[in-house]
Design a protein around this motif. Structure first.
Motif, mmCIF file in Angstrom:
data_model
loop_
_atom_site.group_PDB
_atom_site.id
_atom_site.type_symbol
_atom_site.label_atom_id
_atom_site.label_comp_id
_atom_site.label_asym_id
_atom_site.label_seq_id
_atom_site.Cartn_x
_atom_site.Cartn_y
_atom_site.Cartn_z
ATOM 1 N N ASP A 41 3.545 14.931 7.563
ATOM 2 C CA ASP A 41 1.892 15.155 7.056
ATOM 3 C C ASP A 41 1.785 16.772 6.757
ATOM 4 N N THR B 23 0.911 -1.156 -0.216
ATOM 5 C CA THR B 23 0.004 -0.102 -0.002
ATOM 6 C C THR B 23 0.829 1.184 -0.098
ATOM 7 N N PHE B 24 0.443 2.035 -0.695
ATOM 8 C CA PHE B 24 1.301 3.398 -0.859
ATOM 9 C C PHE B 24 0.310 4.381 0.083
ATOM 10 N N HIS B 25 0.923 5.094 0.767
ATOM 11 C CA HIS B 25 0.370 6.242 1.530
ATOM 12 C C HIS B 25 0.551 7.669 1.174
ATOM 13 N N THR B 26 -0.521 8.482 1.116
ATOM 14 C CA THR B 26 -0.351 9.818 0.651
ATOM 15 C C THR B 26 0.288 10.655 1.761
ATOM 16 N N LYS B 27 1.351 11.463 1.450
ATOM 17 C CA LYS B 27 2.264 12.187 2.371
ATOM 18 C C LYS B 27 2.592 13.467 2.015
ATOM 19 N N THR B 28 3.174 14.302 2.579
ATOM 20 C CA THR B 28 3.607 15.888 1.973
ATOM 21 C C THR B 28 4.898 15.654 2.086
ATOM 22 N N GLU C 48 2.737 16.565 -3.107
ATOM 23 C CA GLU C 48 2.210 15.398 -2.740
ATOM 24 C C GLU C 48 2.953 14.161 -2.988
ATOM 25 N N VAL C 49 3.318 13.148 -1.911
ATOM 26 C CA VAL C 49 4.203 12.075 -2.518
ATOM 27 C C VAL C 49 3.443 10.806 -1.956
ATOM 28 N N ARG C 50 3.783 9.649 -2.617
ATOM 29 C CA ARG C 50 3.207 8.279 -2.171
ATOM 30 C C ARG C 50 4.126 7.612 -1.545
ATOM 31 N N GLY D 42 4.044 4.076 5.398
ATOM 32 C CA GLY D 42 3.667 5.423 5.810
ATOM 33 C C GLY D 42 3.901 5.744 7.308
#
Lengths: 318, 100
Positions: free
Chosen positions: B64, B2-7, B91-93, B97
């Motif tokens: 975050d 799973t890829f998590h969306t982060k900054t 925004e990065v994935r 995470g």
């Protein structure tokens, strides 16, 4: 005697090669890791040479001279600050004053090479003077920048951090460290490593100056921007300040070579320690102005014209 | 996986600020960052990176969004006036995470 001054020292020729290549936009570029390595070597080698010679000197003779050198380091920025203030805002004037009060290791090294070539002896403690001279002007420069109205708005770092930067900056650590190593090891102890640190000093200096030529060529842009003022400051200050060095040298009773080196130190401007310290402590000063003058004008001037000139001054008064 | 969306906060600034920024990250409990030497040209002139006092760095850290924005504003307040400073958020994935 005149012949000596007609032929240019090979180390200066390397500088000119770098300068020419840079101005001609050659793709010549030394890896920055090499520049770092060479500067570590040079500082250690200068320190060790000084330390070896210092071991033969009575400390009590050197102490008063060292105090005078510290005084000279404080005095130079105070002398030139009011002059610079005529034309520059407070922060810039203070920053330029600090650059010119502090000293340039490479200019000193070229001065040593110059005297060695002419076989003019000089006092070993001049290396210690070089290390001592780096600091006081930086402190005075920051005080000048923070005096008066601007002080409240000063966005620079606090004194603690600044003193850490000034006293534990890499050039001071390497110079004083080399001095201590040379002093403790003595000529016998240093034998196993003297091929590197003593014999290779000048060859390494040539490579370093090649890089310096390239760096100075990069400053031509800044020169175009602040042209006339920078030329006046960059040539006028070192010539005037060399006389401060000559005065202090005579006061200390140094030999002809020692007076020449102290004049060279007084005339030289820092372009490694001072820019970093001023950037931290006086960020509102324009670094292109001070670095452009000290590195773009004064450094090549001292290499090509200044050092032989100060030697002539010293001969004239000695 | 799973890829998590982060900054990701990217900062391009003068090398002289490195220690201050790292101290700031430590204080803000940022869990990690990457610093590389940078060359380029901008309002503060061209940085060729061939000379100590004339060096830039680029810092990247993943965080975050709210903390990233707050951190960037804090850095801007402290250093924006006098230092070369460019910051951006993207925004990065990411994998893993929980590490950020």
């Amino acid at each position: 005697m005149k012949d000596f001054y007609m032929q240019i020292d090979p180390v200066v020729l390397f500088f000119l090669l770098g300068l020419a290549a840079g101005i001609a936009k050659s793709d010549l570029k030394l890896p920055s890791a090499l520049y770092e390595t060479l500067s570590v070597f040079l500082l250690l080698a200068i320190g060790i040479k000084g330390g070896l010679a210092l071991a033969k000197q009575p400390m009590m003779e050197i102490l008063p001279q060292a105090m005078l050198v510290l005084l000279m380091g404080c005095l130079i920025p105070l002398l030139i600050y009011p002059l610079l203030r005529l034309k520059l805002p407070q922060a810039d004037a203070a920053s330029v004053a600090a650059h010119y009060g502090s000293a340039s290791v490479v200019t000193f090294a070229v001065g040593v090479a110059f005297l060695t070539r002419l076989a003019v002896p000089y006092e070993s403690q001049t290396t210690l003077f070089l290390a001592l001279l780096e600091m006081p002007a930086l402190v005075v420069g920051v005080i000048l920048a923070r005096l008066g109205g601007d002080a409240k708005q000063a966005t620079g770092h606090g004194w603690g951090k600044l003193m850490h930067e000034v006293l534990l900056g890499k050039s001071i650590v390497l110079l004083l460290g080399g001095l201590a190593i040379g002093y403790i090891a003595g000529p016998e102890g240093i034998k196993p490593v003297d091929k590197l640190y003593l014999d290779l000093f000048k060859p390494v200096l040539t490579l370093f100056l090649l890089e310096m030529g390239l760096v100075v060529a990069g400053k031509v842009g800044a020169l175009r921007q602040h042209g006339l003022f920078m030329l006046i400051v960059g040539v006028g200050l070192p010539v005037a300040l060399s006389w401060v060095g000559i005065g202090f040298g005579m006061l200390m009773g140094l030999s002809l070579g020692g007076v020449t080196l102290l004049a060279t130190l007084a005339a030289s401007a820092s372009y490694i320690a001072a820019p970093a310290a001023m950037r931290m402590a006086v960020p509102q000063a324009n670094p292109a102005l001070s670095l452009g003058a000290s590195l773009g004008v004064t450094f090549p001037f001292n290499l090509l014209v200044g050092i032989p000139l100060y030697h002539q001054f010293a001969i004239a008064v000695a | 996986m799973t890829f998590h969306t982060k900054t990701m906060l990217t900062i391009v600034t003068e090398a002289v600020l490195e220690n201050d920024l790292v101290a700031l990250f430590e204080a803000q409990k940022v869990r990690g960052w990457t610093i590389v030497a940078a060359r380029g040209k901008g309002a503060h002139g061209e940085k060729r990176g061939s000379f100590d006092a004339n060096e830039n760095i680029q810092i990247e850290l993943i965080i975050d969004t709210a903390s990233g924005e707050a951190l960037a504003e804090d850095i801007m307040r402290r250093f924006g006036e006098h230092y070369a400073l460019v910051q951006w958020l993207s925004e990065v994935r990411v994998l893993r995470g929980n590490k950020f």
